[in-house]
Motif scaffolding. Structure first.
Motif, PDB file in Angstrom:
ATOM      1  N   ASP A  16       0.836  -1.202   0.000  1.00  0.00           N
ATOM      2  CA  ASP A  16       0.000   0.000   0.000  1.00  0.00           C
ATOM      3  C   ASP A  16       0.873   1.255   0.000  1.00  0.00           C
ATOM      4  N   ARG A  17       1.613   1.422  -1.068  1.00  0.00           N
ATOM      5  CA  ARG A  17       2.681   2.409  -1.118  1.00  0.00           C
ATOM      6  C   ARG A  17       2.190   3.845  -0.920  1.00  0.00           C
ATOM      7  N   ARG A  18       0.917   4.107  -1.089  1.00  0.00           N
ATOM      8  CA  ARG A  18       0.413   5.465  -0.921  1.00  0.00           C
ATOM      9  C   ARG A  18      -0.197   5.685   0.467  1.00  0.00           C
ATOM     10  N   ALA A  19      -0.216   4.658   1.297  1.00  0.00           N
ATOM     11  CA  ALA A  19      -0.766   4.819   2.644  1.00  0.00           C
ATOM     12  C   ALA A  19       0.174   5.682   3.482  1.00  0.00           C
ATOM     13  N   PRO A  20      -0.358   6.422   4.466  1.00  0.00           N
ATOM     14  CA  PRO A  20       0.507   7.249   5.322  1.00  0.00           C
ATOM     15  C   PRO A  20       1.568   6.405   6.010  1.00  0.00           C
ATOM     16  N   GLY A  21       2.796   6.850   5.914  1.00  0.00           N
ATOM     17  CA  GLY A  21       3.890   6.182   6.585  1.00  0.00           C
ATOM     18  C   GLY A  21       4.457   5.011   5.835  1.00  0.00           C
ATOM     19  N   SER A  22       3.884   4.642   4.693  1.00  0.00           N
ATOM     20  CA  SER A  22       4.385   3.471   3.964  1.00  0.00           C
ATOM     21  C   SER A  22       5.735   3.776   3.329  1.00  0.00           C
ATOM     22  N   VAL A  23       5.779   4.750   2.426  1.00  0.00           N
ATOM     23  CA  VAL A  23       7.036   5.192   1.824  1.00  0.00           C
ATOM     24  C   VAL A  23       7.407   6.530   2.447  1.00  0.00           C
ATOM     25  N   GLY A  24       8.401   6.522   3.306  1.00  0.00           N
ATOM     26  CA  GLY A  24       8.778   7.759   3.993  1.00  0.00           C
ATOM     27  C   GLY A  24       9.640   8.674   3.150  1.00  0.00           C
ATOM     28  N   ASP A  25      10.563   8.103   2.376  1.00  0.00           N
ATOM     29  CA  ASP A  25      11.439   8.931   1.554  1.00  0.00           C
ATOM     30  C   ASP A  25      11.964   8.102   0.390  1.00  0.00           C
ATOM     31  N   VAL A  26      12.381   8.806  -0.641  1.00  0.00           N
ATOM     32  CA  VAL A  26      13.008   8.185  -1.811  1.00  0.00           C
ATOM     33  C   VAL A  26      14.316   8.912  -2.076  1.00  0.00           C
ATOM     34  N   THR A  27      15.289   8.175  -2.615  1.00  0.00           N
ATOM     35  CA  THR A  27      16.612   8.728  -2.842  1.00  0.00           C
ATOM     36  C   THR A  27      17.104   8.304  -4.216  1.00  0.00           C
ATOM     37  N   VAL A  28      17.691   9.248  -4.938  1.00  0.00           N
ATOM     38  CA  VAL A  28      18.339   8.955  -6.210  1.00  0.00           C
ATOM     39  C   VAL A  28      19.841   9.044  -6.010  1.00  0.00           C
ATOM     40  N   PHE A  29      20.566   7.984  -6.384  1.00  0.00           N
ATOM     41  CA  PHE A  29      22.022   7.968  -6.388  1.00  0.00           C
ATOM     42  C   PHE A  29      22.469   8.250  -7.812  1.00  0.00           C
ATOM     43  N   ALA A  30      23.320   9.230  -7.998  1.00  0.00           N
ATOM     44  CA  ALA A  30      23.689   9.642  -9.352  1.00  0.00           C
ATOM     45  C   ALA A  30      25.189   9.765  -9.486  1.00  0.00           C
ATOM     46  N   LYS A  31      25.665   9.445 -10.707  1.00  0.00           N
ATOM     47  CA  LYS A  31      27.075   9.599 -11.036  1.00  0.00           C
ATOM     48  C   LYS A  31      27.133  10.224 -12.429  1.00  0.00           C
ATOM     49  N   ALA A  32      27.606  11.474 -12.471  1.00  0.00           N
ATOM     50  CA  ALA A  32      27.638  12.205 -13.735  1.00  0.00           C
ATOM     51  C   ALA A  32      28.724  11.640 -14.650  1.00  0.00           C
ATOM     52  N   ALA A  33      28.469  11.754 -15.980  1.00  0.00           N
ATOM     53  CA  ALA A  33      29.450  11.253 -16.952  1.00  0.00           C
ATOM     54  C   ALA A  33      30.707  12.104 -16.946  1.00  0.00           C
ATOM     55  N   GLY A  34      30.560  13.388 -16.680  1.00  0.00           N
ATOM     56  CA  GLY A  34      31.710  14.282 -16.649  1.00  0.00           C
ATOM     57  C   GLY A  34      31.845  14.930 -15.284  1.00  0.00           C
ATOM     58  N   ALA A  35      32.365  16.164 -15.299  1.00  0.00           N
ATOM     59  CA  ALA A  35      32.518  16.901 -14.045  1.00  0.00           C
ATOM     60  C   ALA A  35      31.143  17.255 -13.486  1.00  0.00           C
ATOM     61  N   LEU A  36      31.026  17.197 -12.152  1.00  0.00           N
ATOM     62  CA  LEU A  36      29.760  17.457 -11.488  1.00  0.00           C
ATOM     63  C   LEU A  36      29.547  18.965 -11.379  1.00  0.00           C
ATOM     64  N   ASP A  37      28.467  19.462 -12.001  1.00  0.00           N
ATOM     65  CA  ASP A  37      28.133  20.884 -11.960  1.00  0.00           C
ATOM     66  C   ASP A  37      26.961  21.082 -11.014  1.00  0.00           C
ATOM     67  N   LEU A  38      27.268  21.542  -9.798  1.00  0.00           N
ATOM     68  CA  LEU A  38      26.221  21.688  -8.790  1.00  0.00           C
ATOM     69  C   LEU A  38      25.227  22.788  -9.134  1.00  0.00           C
ATOM     70  N   ARG A  39      25.628  23.734  -9.984  1.00  0.00           N
ATOM     71  CA  ARG A  39      24.713  24.826 -10.323  1.00  0.00           C
ATOM     72  C   ARG A  39      23.497  24.306 -11.079  1.00  0.00           C
ATOM     73  N   ARG A  40      23.647  23.165 -11.751  1.00  0.00           N
ATOM     74  CA  ARG A  40      22.544  22.618 -12.533  1.00  0.00           C
ATOM     75  C   ARG A  40      21.493  21.957 -11.647  1.00  0.00           C
ATOM     76  N   LEU A  41      21.819  21.811 -10.362  1.00  0.00           N
ATOM     77  CA  LEU A  41      20.877  21.189  -9.438  1.00  0.00           C
ATOM     78  C   LEU A  41      20.030  22.210  -8.692  1.00  0.00           C
ATOM     79  N   ALA A  42      20.236  23.489  -8.960  1.00  0.00           N
ATOM     80  CA  ALA A  42      19.540  24.523  -8.198  1.00  0.00           C
ATOM     81  C   ALA A  42      18.025  24.401  -8.334  1.00  0.00           C
ATOM     82  N   ASP A  43      17.550  24.117  -9.542  1.00  0.00           N
ATOM     83  CA  ASP A  43      16.104  24.014  -9.737  1.00  0.00           C
ATOM     84  C   ASP A  43      15.519  22.820  -8.991  1.00  0.00           C
TER      85      ASP A  43
END
Length: 859
Positions: free
Chosen positions: A199-226
């Protein structure tokens, strides 16, 4: 003879010619260095640094972006799952690798009911997640219907090859044991995306989600502002390292005790190795006398003895340091089982281990200083004639001892008054200085003891006078025992005082051994809690028929209850199963509220009149109480707390000052709660008897079998940290072993050096048992004098360190105070001051040779 090479050759030849004596000195230096290096390695392995933790937090990713739906009730975490990876890839550019992980909670069946589980849904085969888990056995979930659990959950039923029954969800086959990289004392499960959390939409079922990312080139933190504006919170590897300021190393007070014992142990190396080098120099005195007779200078004689110490000390320090690291790595998995967290990867501190090894080497050389100096001053003619005897002690020795003890007292005072942030360390080194001062005073102490034991048994008189005559052997040996006992005593006082302070400030929720059953809803839904109690009560009646179910006024679900007496709001200092601390009953429930029998009778009379009983406050003279019920109605006038007053009721009341923390602020009569219009429901259950750990575990799993949330709390009193208690136990055992080893070794050296004297006793008609009595006397003098002085010397830093270890303010029940506590473990002091020396004397007497040697003496 010039240069260092001939001296090395002499040292090596002496070591190989006297293998037994050399091995004794080698072990004296090696064992403490090995023990301290091993302890340092275990602590380094247990401590998780930021650079080590980042692997568990982020795997191999460059950046992780999390979203917590609980922070914004308008957006559920599941809602962002379909678009989160796409947004991150778009922000970081083409070629970005990603992995998605969802975290929530669920209930899983166990052999005895159910338990709450932290659930993770992710493709663990994704390389970006490597390091965020640890596969122990079996394999990772590969196909649909598979799951991995941790050892804590597997021990309760669903192990490898069994089925994990998810309440309200699927039945999954357990294919592996997987551990969290840090925590281990709670249930965890890992499943494939979309398969584990029901019941993934029930209260308390899914508390948080996380994306693990690895950029192909240099990591540009300014692109994450939005993305940050949309509610995502990004963390880079550098930020994760910087944010982690923990680690499971020792804090200031614990470090003080550890440093004190370590320095005392290494000081014992120098003191105990001294007698060995003194005996070695005495055995070599003819060789050294011949060196002097053939033109050797006093400097060359001293160098010959010091080079032997340098060679054997260097070997022992190197082997001990290397062996300590290996032993620490071998012991770490065993020590890890006693804590609630996993250790980090195998680690060691090169600087600390090198420092310990250097200390061992320096200790060996320092231990040989006095014997080398005495050897260079010996009378060549007297030695070649076969005569013995140490030169008279320096007159400045007692003065030096007094000066060192004064300096030690000053260092202890500096640490005590808090003039430095490292006050505990100052106290530790003040203790070492005091020990060295006592060693310098030892000849004077021995002389006074020898003069005051004129009517003592022969063995004791001989031991004291022999020790006074051969001070270079006896003084360091007694000092070594004293140093060890001082460390053990200081440790014992500090540990006992800390436990006493913990007990002093601990606030029990229940009488000792009694249990409390709670049920809750993750989002505070009162109706849901009442429904769960309907299912839990029959379980309690079946497993714990003596449980007392108590009702209370719910301070939730749109209402709030306020108690006012004498113009003040009455908020008691409470904890327990009574929501806002107000129980509802027609008479005092059959649980321990801390009231006497006469007070219970008085309270029952007030409740029978529809009144209330107030507990835990100094409210003498209270005769009436005003109950106010507030409701949430934003459309009407509100008070300061945003709640509208709905009902006010004045009832008769009585107040009692309850010692300790009360179970509730007040007990309100059923009739009063009904007139107030308050919502009343089951608030908790109490078991008024001793509940075992196994029974509590069974009861909790049975409660969770029928309720979404609940636990069983058993009052066990103040419990010390098991990791800290283990460290204290290890250090005390090491100290006791060092004391036993030091006394026995010093006695063996003394008996070996006393061969001519024992031969003289045999020549004048002494019985064979005399040698045993002499051995017992020497062991008793070395162990007894050292132990008594160690108790006196160790008590000072032990008491002093209790201030930084236990002095902190606490507040409870309207009064405040200081937790500073001094607790003297008298049994421990009696054991080390009397028990161990007597036991060692008996053991030495049983093991000593009964036949006296015959030695020809040439005058």
């Amino acid at each position: 003879m010039t240069g260092f090479t001939p001296l090395l050759r002499l040292a090596w030849r002496d070591l190989w010619r006297n293998k037994g004596r050399s091995l004794v000195v080698f072990l004296m230096i090696l064992l403490p260095v090995l023990g301290v290096s091993a302890a340092s390695t275990v602590i380094a392995t247990a401590s998780v640094t930021g650079s080590e933790r980042v692997v568990g937090d982020m795997g191999t990713a460059d950046i992780v972006l999390g979203f917590n739906g609980n922070n914004d009730n308008t957006v559920h975490a599941v809602d962002v799952l379909p678009k989160m990876e796409g947004q991150v890839r778009a922000a970081l550019g083409a070629g970005t690798a990603t992995a998605l992980r969802a975290h929530g909670t669920l209930r899983a069946s166990t052999d005895k009911g159910a338990t709450r589980v932290d659930a993770y849904e992710a493709d663990l085969a994704n390389p970006l997640l490597t390091g965020t888990y640890r596969l122990v056995s079996g394999h990772l979930p590969r196909v649909a219907g598979q799951v991995a659990v941790n050892g804590w959950l597997a021990d309760r039923g669903p192990g490898v090859g069994e089925t994990l029954e998810v309440r309200g969800g699927s039945s999954l086959r357990v294919v592996g044991i997987v551990e969290d990289p840090f925590e281990k004392d709670s249930g965890r499960a890992w499943g494939r995306p979309g398969e584990l959390i029901p019941d993934r939409r029930a209260p308390g079922s899914v508390g948080d989600v996380t994306v693990f990312a690895k950029a192909a080139g240099a990591l540009d933190l300014r692109r994450l502002a939005d993305l940050g504006k949309d509610g995502y919170y990004p963390t880079t590897r550098d930020q994760d390292v910087a944010n982690y300021s923990g680690g499971r190393g020792l804090n200031g007070p614990d470090l003080a005790v550890f440093v004190l014992v370590v320095v005392m142990a290494l000081t014992e190396v120098a003191l105990l190795a001294g007698p060995a080098f003194a005996v070695s120099a005495r055995r070599r005195q003819r060789e050294l006398a011949l060196l002097s007779a053939n033109g050797g200078t006093p400097r060359q004689v001293r160098a010959a003895v010091l080079t032997t110490a340098f060679v054997i000390g260097g070997l022992a320090a190197a082997v001990g340091a290397a062996g300590g690291v290996l032993v620490g790595w071998l012991v770490s998995p065993v020590a890890e089982q006693f804590g609630s967290t996993w250790f980090g990867p195998r680690d060691w501190s090169p600087l600390q281990v090198a420092g310990v090894a250097l200390f061992g080497l320096v200790s060996a050389v320092l231990a040989a200083l006095v014997p080398s100096w005495l050897a260079s001053r010996q009378d060549v003619v007297r030695v070649l004639a076969g005569r013995r005897g140490d030169p008279a002690p320096a007159r400045f020795s007692p003065l030096l001892g007094i000066v060192l003890m004064v300096i030690g007292g000053l260092l202890t005072f500096v640490g005590l008054v808090g003039a430095s942030s490292y006050g505990e360390i100052w106290i530790g080194f003040g203790a070492v200085t005091t020990v060295l001062g006592a060693v310098a005073l030892m000849p004077l102490i021995l002389r006074l003891l020898a003069r005051s034991t004129g009517r003592a048994p022969l063995a004791v008189r001989y031991a004291l006078r022999d020790g006074l005559r051969h001070r270079t052997r006896t003084v360091p040996a007694i000092g070594a025992v004293m140093a060890t006992v001082a460390g053990v005593v200081a440790l014992g006082i500090a540990n006992a005082s800390q436990e006493a302070a913990g007990e002093k400030t601990y606030e029990p929720r229940l009488p000792m051994g009694h249990a409390e059953v709670n049920v809750w809803s993750d989002y505070g839904a009162t109706d849901d809690v009442a429904k769960q109690w309907t299912a839990v009560v029959p379980v309690l009646k079946r497993l714990a028929p003596d449980a007392v179910v108590v009702r209370g006024m719910a301070d939730e679900g749109g209402q709030s209850i306020m108690l006012r007496g004498g113009g003040d709001d009455l908020y008691g200092d409470f904890s327990g199963p009574f929501n806002n601390g107000v129980a509802v009953a027609s008479k005092v429930p059959a649980v321990d509220f801390g009231l006497s029998q006469s007070e219970v009778e008085q309270a029952d009379a007030v409740l029978a009149r529809g009144g209330a009983v107030v507990m835990g406050r100094q409210a003498g003279g209270l005769s009436h109480l005003t109950l106010v019920r507030y409701v949430d109605d934003s459309a009407d006038a509100q008070d300061a707390d945003g709640m509208k007053e709905a009902q006010r009721l004045r009832v008769p009341a009585v107040a009692f000052a309850v010692k300790g923390r009360p179970l509730a602020t007040a007990i309100v009569a059923d009739r009063a709660a009904e007139r107030l219009g308050a919502r009343v429901s089951v608030a908790g259950a109490l078991i008024n008897r001793t509940v075992s750990t196994a029974e509590a575990k069974t009861l909790e799993e049975a409660v969770l079998d029928v309720a979404d949330g609940g636990d069983v709390y058993v009052e066990r009193g103040w419990q010390p940290d098991p990791e800290y208690a283990l460290m204290m136990l290890v250090l005390m055992v090491v100290g006791a072993l060092l004391m036993v080893g030091g006394t026995v070794t010093a006695t063996v050296l003394a008996l070996a050096d006393a061969g001519p004297d024992l031969g003289t006793l045999s020549a004048v008609g002494a019985a064979p048992r005399t040698s045993r009595a002499v051995a017992m006397g020497i062991a008793f003098v070395i162990g007894g004098v050292g132990a008594v002085l160690g108790v006196v010397v160790g008590a000072v830093p032990g008491i002093a360190v209790t201030w930084p270890m236990t002095s902190h303010a606490y507040y409870y029940g309207g009064s405040s105070g200081s937790a500073h506590t001094i607790d003297i473990p008298w049994l421990l002091l009696a054991e080390v001051a009397v028990g161990v020396p007597v036991l060692l004397a008996l053991v030495v007497g049983l093991c000593a040779r009964s036949r006296l040697p015959l030695v020809a003496r040439i005058d």
